[in-house]
Design a protein around this motif. Structure first.
Motif, PDB file in Angstrom:
ATOM      1  N   GLU A  68       0.828  -1.206   0.000  1.00 14.43           N
ATOM      2  CA  GLU A  68       0.000   0.000   0.000  1.00 14.43           C
ATOM      3  C   GLU A  68       0.863   1.257   0.000  1.00 14.43           C
ATOM      4  OE1 GLU A  68      -3.975  -1.704   2.326  1.00 14.43           O
ATOM      5  OE2 GLU A  68      -2.282  -0.896   3.461  1.00 14.43           O
ATOM      6  N   GLN A 123       2.506   1.509  -3.652  1.00 18.72           N
ATOM      7  CA  GLN A 123       1.588   1.603  -4.791  1.00 18.72           C
ATOM      8  C   GLN A 123       1.528   2.984  -5.452  1.00 18.72           C
ATOM      9  OE1 GLN A 123      -2.583   0.665  -4.027  1.00 18.72           O
ATOM     10  NE2 GLN A 123      -2.602  -0.547  -5.922  1.00 18.72           N
ATOM     11  N   ILE A 180      -4.815  -5.399  -3.010  1.00 20.94           N
ATOM     12  CA  ILE A 180      -3.902  -5.629  -1.894  1.00 20.94           C
ATOM     13  C   ILE A 180      -4.657  -6.216  -0.705  1.00 20.94           C
ATOM     14  CG2 ILE A 180      -2.371  -4.480  -0.242  1.00 20.94           C
ATOM     15  CD1 ILE A 180      -1.646  -2.505  -2.463  1.00 20.94           C
ATOM     16  N   GLU A 181      -5.932  -5.906  -0.595  1.00 20.12           N
ATOM     17  CA  GLU A 181      -6.726  -6.474   0.492  1.00 20.12           C
ATOM     18  C   GLU A 181      -6.742  -8.000   0.417  1.00 20.12           C
ATOM     19  OE1 GLU A 181      -8.483  -6.642   3.964  1.00 20.12           O
ATOM     20  OE2 GLU A 181      -7.702  -4.801   3.042  1.00 20.12           O
TER      21      GLU A 181
END
Length: 367
Positions: free
Chosen positions: A288, A291, A310-311
Motif C-alpha cells: 500500500e 503503490q 492488496i486487500e
C-alpha cells in the motif's frame, strides 16, 4: 536499454542432484568444513547424501553443526576457529539461510586471518576458500547470493553483509531436502521467497532480467497458495517452492532487499518471530505504501499472484499465519527508528520513506 546482471554461481537443480553433479565438490578441495544447523541437514537427508558422496570422492571433512536460527558473529568465530585448526581448503554450507550465510563468512575470513567480530569493517584482501551451498529450505535463496545476515546483540539488530566473493561457486539444489519441513516452516520460508521477489521487483536497483525472474517466482508461489493453505505439500509443490526460492535469490543478488526486510528484522531479533513470517505480516501495508510510486508494477504483482487487490494479499496472510497480539506504540516507534537508520535500504526502496512512513507501515500491520 542498459543494465548489469552478475551471477557467478553454477546452479544444479533437481531431485538427486548431489549424486548426479556432486563430483564437482572434488574439484574444489580435499578437506571440507561442512557448516550446518543442529537439525535440518540430518533430518532432510542432505548430510547423509554428502557423506556418501565424500567417501566416493575421497574427501575428508569435519562438521560444524552449531549454527542457530539467527547466528551471531560469535557463531562465525567458532566455525572459523574450527576451520583453521582442521586445515580445511573447502567450505560447504548445508541447511537453511543461517548455515549458508555462516559458511560464506567462514570461507571469506579463514584465508584473511581476520577476526569474525570485525567482519563488517576488516580489510579482507585474500580470496575466500571455495564455497558450495546445499539448501534445505525453500526461502532465503542464499545459495545464489553474495549476501549474509547476522545478529548483532550489542546493537540489538540484524545486519546484512555483502561481498561479491561470497557467491557460492556451486549450488546443488534438491527439493527433496524440503520434504521433511513442517507446514509452518514451509509457509515462513515461502513468504521469505515471495518478499524477495516482490521487493526486488519494486527496488530502484531492478532491471528487466531481474524483473522477469521476480515475476516468475511470484507466479510459482501463487500456484502453490492452496497447497500452503491446506498443508497439502506434495513433491510438485515442494519443487515449485524450491525453484521460486532460488529465483528469488537471483533477484536480490542484483537488487538487494528494501524497507520491508529492514522493518521485519526487529520483529525477529526482539520478538523471536521467524524472518519470513515477519515479512509476511508487513507485506500488505508495504505494498500500500509503494503503490502510489509504482502503480503499474504493483498491479503486475497482483496479477502474478492471481489477486485483484492488496486487500486479498492481506487476507491470504491472515489465513497463512497465526494472529499476532497488538504491539504497543512505543515499541512500534522504536522499530521504525531502527529502520529509518538504514540509509541504503531506504535508498533502494521505490518510494522515499520517512520515519513516519515506516511507523505507519508498522502501525497498519501490528498496531
Amino acid at each position: 536499454m542498459t543494465f548489469r546482471f552478475y551471477l557467478p554461481t553454477r546452479v544444479f537443480f533437481g531431485e538427486g542432484i548431489l549424486k548426479e553433479h556432486g563430483d564437482l565438490l572434488g574439484r574444489l578441495g580435499r578437506r571440507a568444513l561442512v557448516v550446518t544447523g543442529r537439525k535440518s541437514a540430518v533430518a532432510s537427508g542432505a548430510l547423509a547424501d554428502f557423506e556418501v558422496l565424500a567417501k566416493k570422492l575421497g574427501l575428508s571433512w569435519v562438521v560444524f553443526n552449531e549454527v542457530p536460527a539467527n547466528p551471531t558473529l560469535e557463531t562465525v568465530a567458532q566455525a572459523v576457529d574450527l576451520a583453521r585448526r582442521e586445515g580445511v581448503d573447502l567450505v560447504i554450507g548445508i541447511g537453511g539461510g543461517s548455515p549458508l550465510d555462516t559458511a560464506k563468512a567462514v570461507a571469506l575470513l579463514v584465508p584473511n586471518k581476520a577476526a569474525a567480530a570485525r567482519l563488517y569493517e576488516a580489510d579482507l584482501p585474500e580470496p575466500p576458500l571455495p564455497l558450495a551451498a546445499v539448501p534445505t529450505t525453500a526461502g532465503t535463496g542464499s545459495e545464489v547470493t553474495q549476501h549474509a545476515v547476522f545478529t548483532l546483540p550489542a546493537k540489538e539488530i540484524k545486519k546484512g553483509f555483502s561481498d561479491d566473493r561470497c557467491f557460492p561457486l556451486v549450488a546443488l539444489v534438491d527439493p527433496r531436502y524440503t520434504y521433511t519441513l513442517p507446514r509452518d516452516i514451509t509457509i515462513d520460508t515461502a513468504l521469505d521467497t515471495l518478499t524477495h521477489a516482490i521487493e526486488g521487483y519494486l527496488s530502484r536497483r531492478s532491471n528487466p532480467l531481474s524483473d522477469t525472474l521476480a515475476l516468475e517466482a511470484v507466479r510459482l508461489f501463487a500456484g502453490q497458495k492452496e497447497a500452503l493453505l491446506a498443508g497439502n505439500l506434495l513433491p510438485a509443490a515442494r519443487r515449485d517452492l524450491m525453484y521460486a526460492a532460488t529465483l528469488g535469490g537471483m533477484v536480490i543478488a542484483q537488487t538487494r532487499t528494501t524497507i520491508l526486510h529492514t522493518l521485519g528484522y526487529p520483529l525477529t531479533y526482539s520478538h523471536d518471530i521467524p524472518h519470513g513470517r515477519a515479512n509476511g505480516y508487513l507485506l500488505a501495508a508495504y505494498l500500500e505504501f509503494i503503490q502510489p510510486a509504482e502503480p503499474v508494477k504493483v498491479n503486475n504483482l497482483l496479477k502474478a499472484l492471481g489477486m485483484a487487490s492488496i486487500e486479498e494479499v492481506r487476507e491470504l496472510i491472515r489465513h497463512l499465519l497465526p494472529p499476532l497480539a497488538k504491539f504497543p506504540a512505543k515499541e512500534l516507534d522504536r522499530m521504525a527508528s531502527l529502520a529509518a537508520a538504514n540509509a541504503s535500504s531506504l535508498a533502494w526502496t521505490a518510494r522515499q520513506a520517512t520515519a513516519a512512513d515506516l511507523g505507519n507501515i508498522l502501525y497498519r500491520s501490528l498496531g
